[in-house]
Design a protein around this motif. Structure first.
Motif, PDB file in Angstrom:
ATOM      1  N   ASN A 323       0.876  -1.090   0.112  1.00 30.10           N
ATOM      2  CA  ASN A 323       0.011   0.044   0.048  1.00 30.10           C
ATOM      3  C   ASN A 323       0.863   1.169   0.052  1.00 30.10           C
ATOM      4  O   ASN A 323       0.365   2.165   0.525  1.00 30.10           O
ATOM      5  CB  ASN A 323      -1.026   0.113   1.196  1.00 30.10           C
ATOM      6  CG  ASN A 323      -1.927  -0.944   1.134  1.00 30.10           C
ATOM      7  OD1 ASN A 323      -2.695  -0.971   0.173  1.00 30.10           O
ATOM      8  ND2 ASN A 323      -2.523  -1.536   2.236  1.00 30.10           N
ATOM      9  N   ASN A 324       1.981   1.138  -0.730  1.00 24.56           N
ATOM     10  CA  ASN A 324       2.848   2.330  -0.608  1.00 24.56           C
ATOM     11  C   ASN A 324       3.329   2.740   0.807  1.00 24.56           C
ATOM     12  O   ASN A 324       3.635   3.993   0.938  1.00 24.56           O
ATOM     13  CB  ASN A 324       2.291   3.428  -1.444  1.00 24.56           C
ATOM     14  CG  ASN A 324       3.261   4.431  -2.016  1.00 24.56           C
ATOM     15  OD1 ASN A 324       4.411   4.182  -1.952  1.00 24.56           O
ATOM     16  ND2 ASN A 324       2.941   5.542  -1.887  1.00 24.56           N
ATOM     17  N   GLU A 325       3.226   1.933   1.805  1.00 22.14           N
ATOM     18  CA  GLU A 325       3.867   2.248   3.171  1.00 22.14           C
ATOM     19  C   GLU A 325       4.953   1.301   3.476  1.00 22.14           C
ATOM     20  O   GLU A 325       5.185   0.485   3.109  1.00 22.14           O
ATOM     21  CB  GLU A 325       2.806   1.779   4.020  1.00 22.14           C
ATOM     22  CG  GLU A 325       1.622   2.707   4.104  1.00 22.14           C
ATOM     23  CD  GLU A 325       0.246   2.286   4.846  1.00 22.14           C
ATOM     24  OE1 GLU A 325       0.343   1.416   5.579  1.00 22.14           O
ATOM     25  OE2 GLU A 325      -0.648   2.852   4.392  1.00 22.14           O
ATOM     26  N   ILE A 326       5.831   2.010   4.463  1.00 19.49           N
ATOM     27  CA  ILE A 326       7.040   1.233   4.901  1.00 19.49           C
ATOM     28  C   ILE A 326       6.356  -0.079   5.659  1.00 19.49           C
ATOM     29  O   ILE A 326       5.562  -0.031   6.172  1.00 19.49           O
ATOM     30  CB  ILE A 326       7.948   2.087   6.011  1.00 19.49           C
ATOM     31  CG1 ILE A 326       8.992   1.119   6.260  1.00 19.49           C
ATOM     32  CG2 ILE A 326       6.952   2.657   7.009  1.00 19.49           C
ATOM     33  CD1 ILE A 326      10.190   2.152   6.766  1.00 19.49           C
ATOM     34  N   GLY A 327       7.145  -1.313   5.239  1.00 19.26           N
ATOM     35  CA  GLY A 327       6.652  -2.524   5.786  1.00 19.26           C
ATOM     36  C   GLY A 327       7.504  -2.816   6.988  1.00 19.26           C
ATOM     37  O   GLY A 327       8.281  -2.183   7.645  1.00 19.26           O
ATOM     38  N   GLU A 328       6.672  -3.735   7.885  1.00 19.44           N
ATOM     39  CA  GLU A 328       7.069  -4.038   9.254  1.00 19.44           C
ATOM     40  C   GLU A 328       8.574  -4.636   9.206  1.00 19.44           C
ATOM     41  O   GLU A 328       9.201  -4.003  10.051  1.00 19.44           O
ATOM     42  CB  GLU A 328       6.507  -5.035   9.636  1.00 19.44           C
ATOM     43  CG  GLU A 328       6.268  -5.448  10.919  1.00 19.44           C
ATOM     44  CD  GLU A 328       5.613  -6.923  11.551  1.00 19.44           C
ATOM     45  OE1 GLU A 328       4.622  -7.217  10.936  1.00 19.44           O
ATOM     46  OE2 GLU A 328       6.292  -7.559  12.155  1.00 19.44           O
ATOM     47  N   ILE A 329       9.214  -5.058   8.250  1.00 24.69           N
ATOM     48  CA  ILE A 329      10.522  -5.901   8.275  1.00 24.69           C
ATOM     49  C   ILE A 329      11.394  -4.569   8.083  1.00 24.69           C
ATOM     50  O   ILE A 329      12.368  -4.522   8.668  1.00 24.69           O
ATOM     51  CB  ILE A 329      10.706  -6.958   7.428  1.00 24.69           C
ATOM     52  CG1 ILE A 329       9.759  -8.002   7.893  1.00 24.69           C
ATOM     53  CG2 ILE A 329      12.034  -7.324   7.247  1.00 24.69           C
ATOM     54  CD1 ILE A 329      10.045  -9.389   6.970  1.00 24.69           C
ATOM     55  N   ALA A 330      10.928  -3.872   7.120  1.00 21.61           N
ATOM     56  CA  ALA A 330      11.989  -2.560   6.635  1.00 21.61           C
ATOM     57  C   ALA A 330      12.035  -1.786   7.702  1.00 21.61           C
ATOM     58  O   ALA A 330      13.149  -1.212   8.201  1.00 21.61           O
ATOM     59  CB  ALA A 330      11.509  -2.028   5.594  1.00 21.61           C
ATOM     60  N   GLN A 331      10.954  -1.543   8.371  1.00 21.53           N
ATOM     61  CA  GLN A 331      11.232  -0.646   9.737  1.00 21.53           C
ATOM     62  C   GLN A 331      11.820  -1.338  10.892  1.00 21.53           C
ATOM     63  O   GLN A 331      12.691  -0.512  11.489  1.00 21.53           O
ATOM     64  CB  GLN A 331       9.473  -0.227  10.013  1.00 21.53           C
ATOM     65  CG  GLN A 331       9.487   0.565  11.371  1.00 21.53           C
ATOM     66  CD  GLN A 331       9.678   2.290  10.833  1.00 21.53           C
ATOM     67  OE1 GLN A 331       8.847   2.513  10.060  1.00 21.53           O
ATOM     68  NE2 GLN A 331      10.759   2.610  11.532  1.00 21.53           N
ATOM     69  N   LYS A 332      11.645  -2.475  11.184  1.00 21.83           N
ATOM     70  CA  LYS A 332      12.412  -3.002  12.092  1.00 21.83           C
ATOM     71  C   LYS A 332      14.025  -3.023  11.746  1.00 21.83           C
ATOM     72  O   LYS A 332      14.754  -2.621  12.518  1.00 21.83           O
ATOM     73  CB  LYS A 332      12.002  -4.634  12.108  1.00 21.83           C
ATOM     74  CG  LYS A 332      10.857  -4.720  13.187  1.00 21.83           C
ATOM     75  CD  LYS A 332      10.931  -6.324  13.296  1.00 21.83           C
ATOM     76  CE  LYS A 332       9.579  -6.667  14.018  1.00 21.83           C
ATOM     77  NZ  LYS A 332       9.302  -8.313  14.075  1.00 21.83           N
ATOM     78  N   VAL A 333      14.399  -3.287  10.684  1.00 23.10           N
ATOM     79  CA  VAL A 333      15.715  -3.516  10.313  1.00 23.10           C
ATOM     80  C   VAL A 333      16.273  -1.879  10.289  1.00 23.10           C
ATOM     81  O   VAL A 333      17.479  -1.704  10.661  1.00 23.10           O
ATOM     82  CB  VAL A 333      16.109  -4.118   9.117  1.00 23.10           C
ATOM     83  CG1 VAL A 333      15.815  -3.463   7.540  1.00 23.10           C
ATOM     84  CG2 VAL A 333      17.555  -4.626   8.976  1.00 23.10           C
TER      85      VAL A 333
END
Ligand code: COI
Length: 356
Positions: A323-333
């Protein structure tokens, strides 16, 4: 310990607006220089006022692009100290690039001393605000004055530094990427794994085309079949397919072995994610997207840090990812990596080198 001669600037420049640094626009008061001459090796290490170079127009770098560069950053911690992130990895890559370009090897300890020295000299240029850092750009140029095509016998190794904010105007917001199908960046046996200006020069035409269409960057495919995903020029790429993190493998020699790429792989594995380094066909990504299994996509790089991809356009098919949003994994890393870099989290993996 590298013996460095200091010639300090009599007048210092006005500092930039710390809220609007952008990337690579403001340069500090001093630079590091060291020369190489046949028979003498690397010599005359010095820190001098930031200045123009005076070079003969026949210098080899201008004609045959015998040149290399690196990119790393210095970070200010909450208690005001200044630190580097895995500089030894950049220095190791530097010598691999040098080997490919027939540039003489550098003593890794000398390079680390030089980096620490220029950063310590320019400590007032290391920004404080969240998301900012001091970008360090070591580079080498061939300076022999002759037009025969042979490796130069003389070089200049320089380091310049500049305070930076985020590489993309979008910051950590998702970027739009265009898949380049006509031009290629690298082929097996070429210089794709090396940090040389030539790789970036040949990428400009794709970049120009993508920018004109409103995209931030280009996703490069392999140079033979135009089928497998390589990288995004200023970033390595990661795709999360059905919960598994997949990133193109380095073994073909056409992808830059990013320090951030390697760090993110280690962080993700430590967090318990399955990470696969392998060949990844664009068709596999499209298929996963169509089946609702493309969870996330993001790029990694020193300049770009961790940058989510919100739109991937193959020319005839557009994928809006997560949805053109930052994903959970990208945010965590992103949080884990930048936490270590800015000294907000414990450096469990021993990646930090203190400067002052
Ligand atoms: C970096 O991430 O340091 C790079 O060198 C990418 C760049 C060309 C801005």
């Amino acid at each position: 310990m590298l013996n460095i001669r200091y010639e300090l600037a009599k007048e210092l420049k006005a500092k930039p607006d710390w809220d609007n640094l952008g990337f690579g626009k403001y340069f500090s008061d001093h630079m590091f220089i060291m020369d190489y001459d046949e028979g003498m090796g690397w010599h005359d290490a010095r820190i001098v006022p930031y200045q123009n170079l005076s070079l003969d127009p026949a210098c080899m770098v201008f004609h045959y692009a015998q040149e290399m560069f690196e990119g790393l950053k210095a970070y200010r911690t909450p208690n005001g100290e200044i630190q580097l992130f895995r500089p030894q990895k950049n220095i190791e890559r530097m010598n691999k690039t040098n080997e490919r370009l027939c540039i003489p090897q550098l003593d890794p300890d000398d390079v680390l001393d030089a980096i620490k020295a220029i950063v310590a000299t320019e400590k007032d240029w290391v920004p404080v605000k969240d998301g900012t850092s001091l970008y360090i750009r070591p580079f080498i140029i061939a300076t022999d004055v002759q037009l025969g095509v042979h490796p130069s016998k003389s070089y200049k190794f320089m380091i310049i530094v500049c305070p930076v904010g985020s590489y993309y105007a979008e910051g950590i917001k998702p970027v739009k990427i265009f898949v380049e199908r006509e031009y290629v960046r690298a082929v097996k046996g070429g210089t794709g794994f090396a940090k040389v200006g030539g790789n970036y020069a040949c990428s400009l035409i794709g970049q120009q085309k993508a920018e004109a269409m409103g995209y931030s960057q280009v996703l490069w495919l392999d140079g033979v079949e135009h089928k497998y995903i390589d990288e995004v020029g200023a970033m390595n790429v990661f795709f999360v397919i059905d919960g598994v993190v997949v990133t193109p493998a380095l073994d073909e020699g056409n992808i830059l072995p990013g320090v951030t790429r390697n760090s993110c792989i280690q962080i993700l594995q430590k967090m318990g994610y399955k990470v696969e380094e392998r060949r990844l066909a664009l068709d596999e990504v499209i298929e996963a997207y169509k089946n609702g299994k493309l969870d996330e996509a993001f790029g990694t790089g020193t300049a770009a840090v961790v940058s989510p991809m919100g739109l991937l356009d193959t020319g005839d098919f557009k994928m809006v990812i997560n949805n053109n949003e930052i994903g959970e994994i990208a945010q965590k890393v992103y949080d884990a990596l930048t936490g270590i870099q800015w000294g907000k989290c414990e450096d469990e993996l021993g990646w930090i080198v203190k400067v002052c």
